[in-house]
Each structure stands twice: as C-alpha cells, then as structure tokens.
Design a protein around this motif. Structure first.
Motif, PDB file in Angstrom:
ATOM      1  N   PRO A 166     -10.680  10.698   2.725  1.00 15.36           N
ATOM      2  CA  PRO A 166      -9.597   9.785   3.117  1.00 15.36           C
ATOM      3  C   PRO A 166      -8.123  10.308   2.562  1.00 15.36           C
ATOM      4  N   ARG A 167      -8.080  10.701   1.639  1.00 15.21           N
ATOM      5  CA  ARG A 167      -6.541  11.133   0.895  1.00 15.21           C
ATOM      6  C   ARG A 167      -6.100  12.320   1.979  1.00 15.21           C
ATOM      7  N   ALA A 253      14.731  16.569   8.086  1.00 15.10           N
ATOM      8  CA  ALA A 253      14.378  15.264   7.199  1.00 15.10           C
ATOM      9  C   ALA A 253      13.645  14.175   7.902  1.00 15.10           C
ATOM     10  N   PRO A 254      12.798  13.443   7.255  1.00 17.18           N
ATOM     11  CA  PRO A 254      11.930  12.217   7.998  1.00 17.18           C
ATOM     12  C   PRO A 254      13.031  11.312   8.360  1.00 17.18           C
ATOM     13  N   LYS A 255      12.808  10.634   9.702  1.00 19.28           N
ATOM     14  CA  LYS A 255      13.618   9.618  10.235  1.00 19.28           C
ATOM     15  C   LYS A 255      13.074   8.382  10.056  1.00 19.28           C
ATOM     16  N   PRO A 256      13.823   7.186   9.830  1.00 21.04           N
ATOM     17  CA  PRO A 256      13.417   5.994   9.936  1.00 21.04           C
ATOM     18  C   PRO A 256      12.491   5.560  11.336  1.00 21.04           C
ATOM     19  N   ASP A 257      11.391   5.024  10.936  1.00 17.35           N
ATOM     20  CA  ASP A 257      10.441   4.767  12.383  1.00 17.35           C
ATOM     21  C   ASP A 257       9.455   3.958  11.788  1.00 17.35           C
ATOM     22  N   ASP A 258       8.648   3.341  13.041  1.00 11.17           N
ATOM     23  CA  ASP A 258       7.746   2.645  12.842  1.00 11.17           C
ATOM     24  C   ASP A 258       6.599   3.204  12.091  1.00 11.17           C
ATOM     25  N   LEU A 259       5.569   2.411  11.208  1.00  8.56           N
ATOM     26  CA  LEU A 259       4.707   3.168  10.712  1.00  8.56           C
ATOM     27  C   LEU A 259       3.460   3.470  11.728  1.00  8.56           C
ATOM     28  N   GLU A 260       2.786   4.461  11.669  1.00 10.78           N
ATOM     29  CA  GLU A 260       1.687   4.975  12.532  1.00 10.78           C
ATOM     30  C   GLU A 260       0.668   4.305  12.117  1.00 10.78           C
ATOM     31  N   LEU A 261      -0.401   3.640  12.809  1.00  6.97           N
ATOM     32  CA  LEU A 261      -1.503   3.293  12.356  1.00  6.97           C
ATOM     33  C   LEU A 261      -2.620   4.239  12.905  1.00  6.97           C
ATOM     34  N   VAL A 262      -3.306   4.886  12.001  1.00  9.37           N
ATOM     35  CA  VAL A 262      -4.330   6.138  12.407  1.00  9.37           C
ATOM     36  C   VAL A 262      -5.602   5.365  12.147  1.00  9.37           C
ATOM     37  N   HIS A 263      -6.531   5.508  13.132  1.00  9.25           N
ATOM     38  CA  HIS A 263      -7.649   4.852  13.234  1.00  9.25           C
ATOM     39  C   HIS A 263      -8.745   5.803  12.455  1.00  9.25           C
ATOM     40  N   ARG A 264      -9.349   5.165  11.549  1.00 11.41           N
ATOM     41  CA  ARG A 264     -10.547   5.895  10.674  1.00 11.41           C
ATOM     42  C   ARG A 264     -11.863   4.796  11.023  1.00 11.41           C
ATOM     43  N   PRO A 265     -12.632   5.054  11.797  1.00 13.08           N
ATOM     44  CA  PRO A 265     -13.565   4.197  12.121  1.00 13.08           C
ATOM     45  C   PRO A 265     -14.607   4.031  10.963  1.00 13.08           C
ATOM     46  N   GLY A 266     -15.093   3.068  10.636  1.00 13.45           N
ATOM     47  CA  GLY A 266     -15.820   2.360   9.435  1.00 13.45           C
ATOM     48  C   GLY A 266     -15.409   2.653   8.261  1.00 13.45           C
ATOM     49  N   SER A 267     -14.184   2.829   8.247  1.00 13.92           N
ATOM     50  CA  SER A 267     -13.378   2.854   6.523  1.00 13.92           C
ATOM     51  C   SER A 267     -13.417   1.614   5.978  1.00 13.92           C
ATOM     52  N   VAL A 268     -13.902   1.536   4.901  1.00 13.51           N
ATOM     53  CA  VAL A 268     -13.695   0.186   4.044  1.00 13.51           C
ATOM     54  C   VAL A 268     -12.454   0.273   2.975  1.00 13.51           C
ATOM     55  N   GLN A 269     -11.541   1.050   3.188  1.00 11.69           N
ATOM     56  CA  GLN A 269     -10.328   1.431   2.531  1.00 11.69           C
ATOM     57  C   GLN A 269      -9.371   1.735   3.510  1.00 11.69           C
ATOM     58  N   SER A 270      -8.102   1.321   3.302  1.00 11.97           N
ATOM     59  CA  SER A 270      -7.040   1.858   3.655  1.00 11.97           C
ATOM     60  C   SER A 270      -6.062   2.663   3.024  1.00 11.97           C
ATOM     61  N   GLN A 271      -5.495   3.451   3.606  1.00 14.59           N
ATOM     62  CA  GLN A 271      -4.583   4.403   2.878  1.00 14.59           C
ATOM     63  C   GLN A 271      -2.884   3.916   3.178  1.00 14.59           C
ATOM     64  N   LEU A 272      -1.916   3.495   2.542  1.00 11.82           N
ATOM     65  CA  LEU A 272      -0.710   3.197   2.802  1.00 11.82           C
ATOM     66  C   LEU A 272       0.262   4.383   2.365  1.00 11.82           C
ATOM     67  N   ALA A 431      14.425   2.115   6.049  1.00 16.68           N
ATOM     68  CA  ALA A 431      14.849   3.739   5.913  1.00 16.68           C
ATOM     69  C   ALA A 431      13.514   4.496   5.886  1.00 16.68           C
ATOM     70  N   PHE A 432      12.379   3.821   5.636  1.00 17.31           N
ATOM     71  CA  PHE A 432      11.200   4.656   5.839  1.00 17.31           C
ATOM     72  C   PHE A 432      10.431   4.727   6.966  1.00 17.31           C
ATOM     73  N   THR A 433       9.514   5.562   6.957  1.00 19.71           N
ATOM     74  CA  THR A 433       8.628   5.969   8.008  1.00 19.71           C
ATOM     75  C   THR A 433       7.304   6.264   7.378  1.00 19.71           C
ATOM     76  N   GLY A 434       6.057   6.412   8.237  1.00 22.43           N
ATOM     77  CA  GLY A 434       4.828   6.726   7.366  1.00 22.43           C
ATOM     78  C   GLY A 434       3.734   6.500   8.343  1.00 22.43           C
ATOM     79  N   VAL A 435       2.625   6.180   7.567  1.00 26.68           N
ATOM     80  CA  VAL A 435       1.218   6.017   8.234  1.00 26.68           C
ATOM     81  C   VAL A 435       0.469   4.900   7.304  1.00 26.68           C
ATOM     82  N   VAL A 436      -0.371   4.488   8.233  1.00 29.39           N
ATOM     83  CA  VAL A 436      -1.676   3.319   7.521  1.00 29.39           C
ATOM     84  C   VAL A 436      -2.720   3.931   8.216  1.00 29.39           C
ATOM     85  N   VAL A 437      -3.791   4.407   7.353  1.00 32.35           N
ATOM     86  CA  VAL A 437      -4.805   4.956   7.589  1.00 32.35           C
ATOM     87  C   VAL A 437      -6.119   3.961   7.395  1.00 32.35           C
TER      88      VAL A 437
END
Length: 454
Positions: A166-167, A253-272, A431-437
């Motif tokens: 996951p990491r 440089a990273p630009k401010p943006d919505d977080l992207e939701l990354v689908h990981r089927p069956g995962s019991v944890q999420s990574q922010l 100011a942040f961007t990023g992902v939620v997996v």
C-alpha cells in the motif's frame, strides 16, 4: 528472600504528594564538527574528507548523478545497481567479498531517479583496500550474462512484492499527482521492464553514466584527510571519462488541486498523502518552516499526531516533513488509517492545517519543537555514517559544513511571530494537493462529501 512487588509506570511516576515533576531539559550538547578538506581530481571527481576519530573506522559515500536518459534506463539502472558488485575483470563476487572482509569492510549500491549511491565502511587501516575494491568495480565491472540473469530474476521477485504494498502504491500515486510525468516519478521499474534488460544494456549504461565528473566521494572517519585524498587519487585516478554525470532536471512545483481518490479494491486501510511547495535549505526562512512543520506534524509531540493518534486513535503514526527535490522542495503530509475513519482523518488533517494558520504556535510549542530540532540534529551528526551522508547531501546541494555549524544558531533565533507568518504562507489547506488511496466503494461517499476530492 524478599519479593519486590511489581509497580506500574503510573505508580512509579507518582508520590504521596502527587505526580513526580519531570526534570527540566538540560542544555543541548554541542556536537563539534570537523573541518572538511575538499579536493577535485583531474578526472572531475569531487572528494570530501573529514576526521572523526570516535571509532577506528572510515565511512565512504559515493554519489553519482544518474538521471535517466530514457524510460528504459530506470529498469537498466536498477539491474546495474544489483550487479555492480558481482564481478570484475579480475575478481568474482566471492573474491570481492573476501577482500572487503579482510579489512572489516562492506560496500552497497542503490539507485533512484537522482543518483547512483555506493555506501561502505571499513576499518580505518583498511581504507586503501576499500578504495581499491571500489576502483575495481567502477572501472572494470563485467556484468557477466549469468550474474545479470540471476540478479534480474531476484529483482523481479522483489519488485512484484514491493509494488503490491500500500505505501508503494500511495507513493507512486502521489508522485504522479504532484510531478506529472517528470522522470523523478520513475522510482521503481515494472517487473516486465526489468525482464527485458540485457547484460549488454547494463554495460552500455555503466560506460556512459557511471563517471567521475560531477560525482562526489565523501570519507569520514579515523583518517588524516590529506592522506585519504592522496589515497583516493592513487586508487581512483584511472576512473575517467570525457562525459559529465547527468543531473536530474528540476520537476515542476506541485500545484494546489483536489485530492485524487485512488481505488484499491478490498483494502481495509487508506493512505492519506498531501503535498505542497516548501523552501529549500538555501532559503533564509528554511529554519522557520522546519520549526512550523515540527509543530504541525514533524515529530511525536506535534499537533496533528496528538489529534489523530493520541486523541482520536485513528492511526499509529502521522508524519509531515520537508522533502528536498532538484531545484526545490515539497512539504509532505502522510498517514495510514482504517477505512472506516478515512473521511474523519482527512477532516482532522485539514483542521490541523487550518489551525496552524488561525492559531499560531505558543511559545511552549515552539520551544519544544526547537529543542527537538537541535537535539535530533546533534544525534544525527554524532556518528561517522550520519556525518558522511549529511555532508554528501549538502555538497550535492551546494552547501558545506558551515551550514551545519550555523544550524543551531539559526533555529535558536526563530520567533513565535516568524513561525506564525510562515504557517500562513505554507499551511493553508487549499495550498495542498495529494491522493487518498483506499477502497473507493467503502470510503468514496464520505470522502467526496468533504469536498476537494475527485
């Protein structure tokens, strides 16, 4: 014989008059930093040598800029790093290991999008042998077909396991989100790419990329710096090339943006994973930002950690830090949480970012962060390996030992008002961007309902 009854930690920490007071922090012990002797060989190799005679050892760090010239180079470089020590024109891998063992030595090789790194150590009296082995593999590594095939198979197995973690998935998603298709995102090749790498490709990449001009060799230990540099010149004088090592170009440089939701089927944890631009070590406000980051989430007593771990119990650990990248720096915020509290953890993370802007750190918070920053700096430099690695990284960034010497004073001079001002500049949630997996079917509805997630 009398039996002593067991007492809990809470009982030990209390008296009839109440809890035992914690003793005040003592003065931070200063770590004396040695002078660093620097010399550039005629081949273009930059050599740094420093005497740190705490133990009769010497630490070696070689940094060769290794930016890929093509996407295929990432896979070839990974195989190269796994096979550099498997044999030369005069020695096989067993003979190399045996020669290093005679001086209590070792060498290890790794590669990433920025550099090929050779790290090693030996008894100080064995520096000559350590350098001779290093020179041998740099100038006459053979990358035999059978060794490349063997290591390629092992590497494919390791990559298959690593890429499923996951990491790793979260890291790759974050790199793509903030840097697009820049080569810095190619941290790990695919097994299929490695499978097609040939020994001929490895030899070709070694010839054009493993070159001294633009590289840095650092030696720290129970050595005389001038004598050590002379030994480097003797041993590595034959490592030469008309080429210059290839530095990685700065990513955007990273630009401010919505977080992207990354689908990981069956995962019991999420990574922010959240990220925003930060300051490089050259910036006069870098120390201020470092302390602001510590107050937010940079160590165990930070605001964010107290919230999501100690108070809410959402995670075992939450960490933020300043990551240096070519030509810039980024602020990274990361934690792993159970799927059912993903949205709540994201809400609290944004809350703590906003609180850094709205509620400046107190004097007590700043002093605690300052003591941690200065103390951890001293600890990291109190051994030969830590100092060697730090000097190498700073040298690659155009900085030297004086920057280290001045760090405690710069950290000590930072005020509460300065931290409040820099928090306003860098910790605004928007100011942040990023992902939620995570498993989007489980976490998607609540996470999207918070807004700013696509």
């Amino acid at each position: 014989m009398s039996v002593v009854a067991h007492r809990s930690a809470e009982e030990i920490g209390r008296t009839a008059l109440g809890p035992r007071p914690l003793p005040p922090l003592g003065p931070t012990r200063e770590v004396p930093l040695p002078d660093v002797v620097e010399h550039v060989l005629s081949t273009g190799l930059r050599v740094l040598a420093a005497r740190r005679a705490s133990v009769p050892m010497v630490e070696l760090r070689l940094r060769v800029p290794y930016a890929a010239r093509s996407p295929e180079d990432t896979a070839v470089a990974e195989v190269l790093s796994s096979t550099l020590l498997t044999g030369t024109a005069t020695k096989d891998r067993v003979a190399i290991d045996d020669e290093l063992a005679t001086v209590g030595g070792e060498l290890n090789v790794s590669v990433d999008p920025e550099r090929l790194a050779v790290t090693g150590s030996a008894l100080a009296s064995g520096l000559t042998t350590l350098l001779d082995v290093l020179a041998d593999v740099l100038t006459s590594a053979t990358f035999a077909d059978d060794e490349v095939a063997r290591e390629r198979t092992r590497l494919i197995e390791r990559l298959a396991v690593a890429l499923a973690q996951p990491r790793t998935i979260a890291r790759e998603a974050l790199q793509r989100k903030r840097f697009g298709d820049h080569p810095i995102t190619r941290e790990m090749p695919r097994p299929a790419e490695v499978e097609t790498v040939t020994a001929e490709q490895v030899r070709a990449l070694h010839a054009v990329s493993t070159v001294p001009r633009g590289s840095i060799l650092t030696l720290v230990g129970d050595i005389d710096p001038d004598t050590a540099i002379a030994e480097v010149e003797r041993a590595l004088g034959g490592w030469s090339s008309e080429r210059t090592a290839r530095e990685l170009t700065p990513p955007p440089a990273p630009k401010p943006d919505d977080l992207e939701l990354v689908h990981r089927p069956g995962s019991v944890q999420s990574q922010l994973r959240l990220s925003a631009p930060a300051l490089t070590r050259h910036d006069p406000d870098y120390s201020t930002l470092q302390l602001a980051n510590l107050v937010f989430g940079g160590y165990f007593s930070s605001r964010w950690m107290e919230n999501v771990r100690e108070d809410k119990g959402y995670t075992y650990g939450a960490h933020s830090g300043i990551e240096q990248v070519p030509g810039g720096a980024v602020l990274s915020v990361e934690t792993d949480v159970a799927s059912d509290v993903t949205a709540a953890a994201l809400l609290e993370t944004r809350y703590e970012l906003a609180r850094m802007v709205a509620v400046p750190p107190t004097a007590a918070e700043l002093e605690s962060a300052r003591a941690y920053a200065i103390g951890s700096l001293a600890i990291s430099l109190d051994n030969q390996g830590g100092l060697a690695g730090t000097l190498t990284g700073l040298a690659a960034d155009g900085l030297g030992v004086d920057w280290l010497r001045e760090r405690p004073a710069r950290l000590s001079a930072v005020t509460v008002d300065e931290v409040a001002e820099i928090a306003l500049r860098f910790f605004t949630p928007t100011a942040f961007t990023g992902v939620v997996v995570g498993d989007a079917e489980v976490i998607g509805t609540r996470v999207r309902a918070l807004g700013g997630v696509s």
